[in-house]
Design a protein around this motif. Structure first.
Motif, PDB file in Angstrom:
ATOM      1  N   TRP A  88      79.769   5.698 -39.914  1.00  0.00           N
ATOM      2  CA  TRP A  88      81.129   6.247 -39.939  1.00  0.00           C
ATOM      3  C   TRP A  88      82.109   5.236 -40.515  1.00  0.00           C
ATOM      4  O   TRP A  88      83.012   5.579 -41.264  1.00  0.00           O
ATOM      5  CB  TRP A  88      81.573   6.655 -38.521  1.00  0.00           C
ATOM      6  CG  TRP A  88      80.974   7.962 -38.115  1.00  0.00           C
ATOM      7  CD1 TRP A  88      79.991   8.155 -37.186  1.00  0.00           C
ATOM      8  CD2 TRP A  88      81.281   9.254 -38.658  1.00  0.00           C
ATOM      9  NE1 TRP A  88      79.669   9.492 -37.114  1.00  0.00           N
ATOM     10  CE2 TRP A  88      80.446  10.195 -37.994  1.00  0.00           C
ATOM     11  CE3 TRP A  88      82.165   9.726 -39.629  1.00  0.00           C
ATOM     12  CZ2 TRP A  88      80.486  11.560 -38.282  1.00  0.00           C
ATOM     13  CZ3 TRP A  88      82.203  11.092 -39.910  1.00  0.00           C
ATOM     14  CH2 TRP A  88      81.375  11.986 -39.244  1.00  0.00           C
ATOM     15  N   GLY A 145      81.134   9.213 -43.225  1.00  0.00           N
ATOM     16  CA  GLY A 145      80.552  10.520 -42.957  1.00  0.00           C
ATOM     17  C   GLY A 145      79.183  10.566 -43.614  1.00  0.00           C
ATOM     18  O   GLY A 145      78.692   9.529 -44.096  1.00  0.00           O
ATOM     19  N   GLU A 199      74.302   7.507 -38.141  1.00  0.00           N
ATOM     20  CA  GLU A 199      75.296   7.932 -37.138  1.00  0.00           C
ATOM     21  C   GLU A 199      75.932   9.256 -37.541  1.00  0.00           C
ATOM     22  O   GLU A 199      76.515   9.939 -36.717  1.00  0.00           O
ATOM     23  CB  GLU A 199      76.463   6.920 -37.105  1.00  0.00           C
ATOM     24  CG  GLU A 199      76.113   5.529 -36.720  1.00  0.00           C
ATOM     25  CD  GLU A 199      77.300   4.591 -36.970  1.00  0.00           C
ATOM     26  OE1 GLU A 199      78.347   5.020 -37.512  1.00  0.00           O
ATOM     27  OE2 GLU A 199      77.169   3.413 -36.619  1.00  0.00           O
ATOM     28  N   VAL A 200      75.885   9.566 -38.831  1.00  0.00           N
ATOM     29  CA  VAL A 200      76.717  10.627 -39.411  1.00  0.00           C
ATOM     30  C   VAL A 200      75.926  11.927 -39.551  1.00  0.00           C
ATOM     31  O   VAL A 200      74.721  11.956 -39.279  1.00  0.00           O
ATOM     32  CB  VAL A 200      77.228  10.172 -40.792  1.00  0.00           C
ATOM     33  CG1 VAL A 200      78.154   8.977 -40.652  1.00  0.00           C
ATOM     34  CG2 VAL A 200      76.067   9.843 -41.718  1.00  0.00           C
ATOM     35  N   TYR A 248      85.413  17.592 -40.452  1.00  0.00           N
ATOM     36  CA  TYR A 248      85.054  16.676 -39.358  1.00  0.00           C
ATOM     37  C   TYR A 248      85.934  16.906 -38.127  1.00  0.00           C
ATOM     38  O   TYR A 248      85.480  16.784 -36.996  1.00  0.00           O
ATOM     39  CB  TYR A 248      85.161  15.216 -39.810  1.00  0.00           C
ATOM     40  CG  TYR A 248      84.118  14.800 -40.843  1.00  0.00           C
ATOM     41  CD1 TYR A 248      82.893  15.446 -40.925  1.00  0.00           C
ATOM     42  CD2 TYR A 248      84.359  13.749 -41.727  1.00  0.00           C
ATOM     43  CE1 TYR A 248      81.937  15.061 -41.865  1.00  0.00           C
ATOM     44  CE2 TYR A 248      83.409  13.358 -42.669  1.00  0.00           C
ATOM     45  CZ  TYR A 248      82.203  14.019 -42.734  1.00  0.00           C
ATOM     46  OH  TYR A 248      81.273  13.650 -43.650  1.00  0.00           O
TER      47      TYR A 248
END
Ligand SMILES: NC(=O)c1ccc[n+]([C@@H]2O[C@H](COP(=O)([O-])OP(=O)(O)OC[C@H]3O[C@@H](n4cnc5c(N)ncnc54)[C@H](O)[C@@H]3O)[C@@H](O)[C@H]2O)c1
Length: 330
Positions: free
Chosen positions: A169, A174, A212-213, A321
């Motif tokens: 992130w 993203g 993570e995205v 998002y």
């Protein structure tokens, strides 16, 4: 402005190779290369016979060289600051997508654009594909009621292992939406206009504990005329399919995929019977975009994808998002 400009490139990784190739084709002089990993600069300078000065710090490069243009080909989180450093010295900037990874960075860039005498251009090269241009022209006097983009790619563990910034992130900003599908959102909003509302879902379906995205996303966008456009995007497939767009007007259906345009079920071809060229050959869109950017600089014209155009797709991604399954205003 002169026709043979002095160019510096910041970030000499994968996409920079395409920029260098396009710049050489356009007859521009690459006088400086900058990368934290200077071996990448040395390799590129040798490979493309550039004889460029090499830097590991872009501020030092901007202060030591008299550059007309910089190309920013670095990880996403660095774009905003680098754009502003170039613009405040009145150096023209061509930046890779996305312009920014958050609203604060967009505000920072806008301020710099407004006080600079130089231009900012953004690499949404698919706008230069002949097939996209054909459809843009076909739809220009028609009302689009519905549209979609199906964006199905394969980006696995090896792809994300290519750089520490990927899949985070803080540095990529993203996943599939801000990196790959942003091109699809840009084409949709360019042809349909900026929508007003979005309802979106994002998920990491196949790379949990790796990134993570999000690797998968769905977005339903409401247009000003009450119509809707839909985006389906994933990096979790096991094959990269050609992007597939559909547009519906009151009387016509337009399909756009890779080299083919199909209108009301009929393939559209050039007079020689061949399809209208799309984006099958990677890098061709960059060549057209870069040539056009330099032509605008030489002629003192405004490049078509500046801040106002480049920010739109970022705003759509950030709204997706924020949405988290709720309808929100963009
Ligand atoms: N338009 C397109 O179709 C397209 C395609 C691929 C990549 N891109 C974009 O290009 C950009 C770069 O992607 P990539 O795939 O080439 O990444 P990459 O990781 O291959 O290259 C990035 C380079 O930037 C360097 N770098 C990192 N921090 C730096 C700093 N502070 N100063 C100077 N150099 C620094 C890295 O060492 C690396 O060599 C991204 O914005 C990406 O989204 C666009």
């Amino acid at each position: 402005m002169k026709s043979n400009m002095s160019v510096g490139i910041i970030g000499v990784g994968t996409i920079a190779q395409i920029h260098i190739n396009a710049l050489k084709k356009a007859g521009q002089r690459i006088v400086a290369l900058c990368d934290l990993d200077t071996t990448r600069c040395i390799e590129a300078s040798d490979k493309f016979s550039l004889n460029a000065k090499i830097y590991s710090d872009c501020i030092e490069m901007l202060d030591c060289e008299r550059l007309d243009v910089i190309h920013i080909c670095t990880p996403h989180y660095l774009h905003a600051n680098m754009i502003c450093e170039g613009l405040k010295r009145d150096v023209n900037v061509l930046c890779e997508k996305p312009l920014a990874i958050n609203e604060k960075q967009l505000v920072q860039i806008e301020k710099s654009v407004n006080i600079s005498n130089a231009q900012l251009g953004v690499c949404f090269q698919n706008r230069f594909n002949a097939s996209v241009l054909y459809v843009k022209d076909y739809l220009k006097d028609k009302e689009i009621l519905s549209a979609s983009a199906n964006l199905i790619w394969d980006r696995g563990i090896n792809y994300y292992a290519q750089g520490k910034w990927r899949g985070t992130w803080s540095q990529e900003g993203g996943g599939v939406m801000i990196n790959q599908a942003i091109h699809g959102l840009d084409v949709l909003q360019w042809l349909c206009g900026m929508p007003e509302y979005v309802t979106a879902y994002t998920a990491n379906v196949s790379l949990k504990n790796v990134i993570e995205v999000e690797d998968t996303a769905f977005g339903l966008f409401k247009m000003k005329n009450g119509g809707k456009f839909v985006v389906n995007a994933t990096n979790a497939a096991s094959f990269c399919f050609p992007v597939y767009y559909m547009f519906r007007t009151s009387g016509h259906t337009v399909e756009l995929t890779a080299d083919n345009i199909i209108i009301d079920g009929k393939f559209i071809t050039k007079s020689d019977g061949l399809p209208i060229f799309g984006k099958e050959i990677w890098g061709v869109g960059h060549i057209s975009l870069i040539k056009n950017f330099y032509k605008c600089l030489e002629n003192g014209e405004k490049f078509s994808i500046g801040f106002d155009e480049g920010k739109n797709a970022v705003k759509l991604v950030l709204a997706m998002y924020r949405s988290n399954g709720q309808e929100i205003k963009i």
